[in-house]
Every structure is written in structure tokens, then in C-alpha cells.
Design an enzyme around this catalytic site. Structure first.
Site, PDB file in Angstrom:
ATOM      1  N   GLY A  12       1.112  -1.123  -0.166  1.00 26.75           N
ATOM      2  CA  GLY A  12      -0.141   0.048   0.172  1.00 26.75           C
ATOM      3  C   GLY A  12       0.464   1.543  -0.170  1.00 26.75           C
ATOM      4  O   GLY A  12       0.347   2.215   0.741  1.00 26.75           O
ATOM      5  N   SER A  13       2.092   1.891  -0.448  1.00 23.06           N
ATOM      6  CA  SER A  13       3.162   2.743  -0.634  1.00 23.06           C
ATOM      7  C   SER A  13       2.098   3.485  -1.576  1.00 23.06           C
ATOM      8  O   SER A  13       2.111   4.714  -1.485  1.00 23.06           O
ATOM      9  CB  SER A  13       4.599   2.340  -0.534  1.00 23.06           C
ATOM     10  OG  SER A  13       4.764   2.101  -1.819  1.00 23.06           O
ATOM     11  N   ASN A  14       1.824   3.308  -2.652  1.00 25.74           N
ATOM     12  CA  ASN A  14       1.265   3.950  -3.772  1.00 25.74           C
ATOM     13  C   ASN A  14       0.136   4.202  -3.496  1.00 25.74           C
ATOM     14  O   ASN A  14      -0.513   5.967  -3.164  1.00 25.74           O
ATOM     15  CB  ASN A  14       0.726   3.250  -5.078  1.00 25.74           C
ATOM     16  CG  ASN A  14       2.645   2.871  -5.960  1.00 25.74           C
ATOM     17  OD1 ASN A  14       2.530   4.485  -6.221  1.00 25.74           O
ATOM     18  ND2 ASN A  14       2.859   2.326  -5.549  1.00 25.74           N
ATOM     19  N   ILE A  93      -9.114  -7.214 -13.496  1.00 28.02           N
ATOM     20  CA  ILE A  93     -10.571  -6.810 -13.506  1.00 28.02           C
ATOM     21  C   ILE A  93     -11.036  -7.068 -14.648  1.00 28.02           C
ATOM     22  O   ILE A  93     -10.275  -7.271 -15.858  1.00 28.02           O
ATOM     23  CB  ILE A  93     -10.140  -5.103 -13.804  1.00 28.02           C
ATOM     24  CG1 ILE A  93      -9.500  -4.615 -12.933  1.00 28.02           C
ATOM     25  CG2 ILE A  93     -11.490  -4.472 -13.812  1.00 28.02           C
ATOM     26  CD1 ILE A  93     -10.225  -4.374 -11.153  1.00 28.02           C
ATOM     27  N   ASN A 107      -3.480   1.988 -13.590  1.00 30.64           N
ATOM     28  CA  ASN A 107      -3.001   0.669 -13.001  1.00 30.64           C
ATOM     29  C   ASN A 107      -1.891   1.362 -13.184  1.00 30.64           C
ATOM     30  O   ASN A 107      -1.284   2.217 -14.143  1.00 30.64           O
ATOM     31  CB  ASN A 107      -2.510  -0.610 -14.304  1.00 30.64           C
ATOM     32  CG  ASN A 107      -2.144  -1.243 -13.151  1.00 30.64           C
ATOM     33  OD1 ASN A 107      -2.481  -1.555 -12.006  1.00 30.64           O
ATOM     34  ND2 ASN A 107      -1.543  -2.194 -13.758  1.00 30.64           N
ATOM     35  N   HIS A 109       2.553   0.152 -12.638  1.00 37.02           N
ATOM     36  CA  HIS A 109       3.220  -0.673 -13.480  1.00 37.02           C
ATOM     37  C   HIS A 109       4.844  -0.941 -13.381  1.00 37.02           C
ATOM     38  O   HIS A 109       5.209   0.136 -13.794  1.00 37.02           O
ATOM     39  CB  HIS A 109       3.011  -1.575 -14.747  1.00 37.02           C
ATOM     40  CG  HIS A 109       3.739  -2.720 -15.030  1.00 37.02           C
ATOM     41  ND1 HIS A 109       3.279  -3.918 -14.070  1.00 37.02           N
ATOM     42  CD2 HIS A 109       4.621  -2.743 -16.268  1.00 37.02           C
ATOM     43  CE1 HIS A 109       3.691  -4.578 -15.353  1.00 37.02           C
ATOM     44  NE2 HIS A 109       5.079  -4.291 -15.423  1.00 37.02           N
TER      45      HIS A 109
HETATM   46  C1  GAR Z   1       4.188  -1.267  -7.449  1.00 34.85           C
HETATM   47  O1  GAR Z   1       5.475  -1.482  -7.289  1.00 34.85           O
HETATM   48  C2  GAR Z   1       3.143  -1.243  -8.290  1.00 34.85           C
HETATM   49  O2  GAR Z   1       4.073  -0.563  -9.568  1.00 34.85           O
HETATM   50  C3  GAR Z   1       3.702  -3.008  -9.035  1.00 34.85           C
HETATM   51  O3  GAR Z   1       2.739  -3.465  -7.375  1.00 34.85           O
HETATM   52  C4  GAR Z   1       3.676  -2.346  -6.474  1.00 34.85           C
HETATM   53  C5  GAR Z   1       2.985  -2.089  -5.027  1.00 34.85           C
HETATM   54  O4  GAR Z   1       3.728  -1.596  -3.967  1.00 34.85           O
HETATM   55  N1  GAR Z   1       2.126  -3.153  -9.592  1.00 34.85           N
HETATM   56  C6  GAR Z   1       2.630  -4.712 -10.284  1.00 34.85           C
HETATM   57  O5  GAR Z   1       3.131  -4.520 -10.561  1.00 34.85           O
HETATM   58  C7  GAR Z   1       1.008  -4.637 -11.556  1.00 34.85           C
HETATM   59  N2  GAR Z   1       1.491  -5.494 -12.378  1.00 34.85           N
HETATM   60  P1  GAR Z   1       2.311  -0.619  -3.131  1.00 34.85           P
HETATM   61  O6  GAR Z   1       0.966  -2.118  -2.271  1.00 34.85           O
HETATM   62  O7  GAR Z   1       3.564  -0.756  -1.906  1.00 34.85           O
HETATM   63  O8  GAR Z   1       2.280   0.132  -3.921  1.00 34.85           O
END
Ligand code: GAR
Length: 186
Positions: A12-14, A93, A107, A109
Site C-alpha cells: 500500500g505504499s502507492n 479486472i 494501473n 506498473h
Molecule cells: C508497485 O510497485 C506497483 O507498480 C506494482 O506493485 C507494487 C505495489 O506496491 N504493480 C504491479 O506490478 C502491477 N502489475 P505498493 O503495494 O507498495 O503500492
């Protein structure tokens, strides 16, 4: 101004960076719903602590994707959600949500798409000895990491970098690029 639903399964950092940008008023949006398939994830716990409207489901309790997506769709409608923001959401989804939210699901990526699609994109770049990688924000369509690109930012990979060095650099870019991109979609 977008009324956002965050979908997350991981750390969940994003999600937190977006929440923070709204609090600091650099992003003009609201988060009216948080959706997760992982009740014990850091992101779900964080959303509860922040007092958000949280909807958690267990996909194994449903016959198929359509069944749980119909329930999610009801929540999205109830809250008048205008933009779905996937932030480390690890489920694909399906048609039920895609049909109603066409070009309103985005999304993030961790690669310069179309390079390194799918899982472990950072490790894919590292194992490939790539000299650059980056972050892409794109619309979600029925493919995996194939939707139209909205924004991208490149990161140079120093040959001395370890995998965790690259991860750190990717996350730094992600945390500012996602909010900036959402702001542009307002
Ligand atoms: C992020 O680095 C995002 O780009 C990646 O998951 C991580 C989630 O981090 N997403 C993918 O790889 C999608 N294919 P977070 O939970 O700390 O936000």
C-alpha cells in the site's frame, strides 16, 4: 475532481502516497472507497486505520469473478466513484467492471511498458541487465498491462545497483508520478 476507489492487495505504499497528496492538497480528489481481496494486507489495515470506507472480499467464497465483481460494482455505484485506481491490486479486472468503467480504471506498473509486462517486472529488468527501466501508468483494458499509456518516467539503472536499489528508485518515482497523473485526469 475525481472521486476515487483504490484497489490494493499489497503493502500500500502507492495508496498511502495518493492519500497523502490529497491531504496536502497537491491532488484535488477524494477517496470514497478502498477495495481489497487481502484482509491481512498492510494496505487493508492502513485503510481501516485511516477510517476509509473499506470493502474486503474473499474471492474463494464466490463461484466466479462475475459474482464478486457485481458486488464491487454495487459499492462503486453507491459511492459515485468516477475513477478506479489500481495500486498493487493483484487480481485481473473482469468484464463486469471493465464494461461500466471503460477508460476510468488506471494501473501503475513498475517498468517502461510494453517492456517487462506481468509479475516481478523489476526483477525482470534486473535479470535482463537492463540499463534503464521505469514506471508506467496506463488505462486498464482486458489484456494484462496492455492498455493505453497515460504517463511514463524513466529510471537509469547503475550497473552497481542491487535489486533492492532498483526497487527503491522505482518506488520513489511511483509515489510522485501516480498523484501527478491522477491530477491531470481531473
Ligand atoms: C508497485 O510497485 C506497483 O507498480 C506494482 O506493485 C507494487 C505495489 O506496491 N504493480 C504491479 O506490478 C502491477 N502489475 P505498493 O503495494 O507498495 O503500492
Amino acid at each position: 475532481m475525481n472521486n476515487i476507489a483504490i484497489f490494493a492487495s499489497g503493502t500500500g505504499s502507492n495508496f498511502l502516497a495518493i492519500h497523502q497528496a490529497i491531504k496536502e492538497k497537491t491532488l484535488n480528489a477524494s477517496i470514497s472507497l478502498f477495495v481489497s481481496d487481502k484482509p491481512n494486507s498492510v494496505s487493508a489495515k492502513m485503510a481501516l486505520e485511516l477510517g476509509l470506507n473499506v470493502y474486503i472480499f474473499n474471492s474463494k467464497s464466490y463461484k466466479n469473478k462475475k459474482e464478486y465483481e457485481v458486488e464491487i460494482l454495487q459499492k462503486l455505484r453507491q459511492e459515485n466513484i468516477t475513477l478506479i485506481v489500481l495500486a498493487g491490486y493483484m487480481k485481473i479486472i473482469g468484464k463486469t467492471i471493465l464494461d461500466e468503467y471503460e477508460r476510468r480504471i488506471i494501473n501503475i506498473h513498475p517498468s517502461l511498458l510494453p517492456l517487462y509486462k506481468g509479475k516481478d517486472a523489476i526483477a525482470q529488468a534486473y535479470n535482463d541487465n537492463a540499463l534503464k527501466t521505469g514506471v508506467t501508468i496506463h488505462y486498464v483494458d482486458k489484456g494484462i498491462d496492455t492498455g493505453d499509456i497515460i504517463s511514463q518516467e524513466e529510471i537509469k539503472i547503475d550497473p552497481e545497483y542491487s535489486l533492492s536499489d532498483i526497487e527503491r528508485e522505482i518506488h520513489k518515482v511511483e509515489h510522485s508520478l501516480y498523484s501527478k497523473t491522477i491530477q491531470k485526469l481531473s
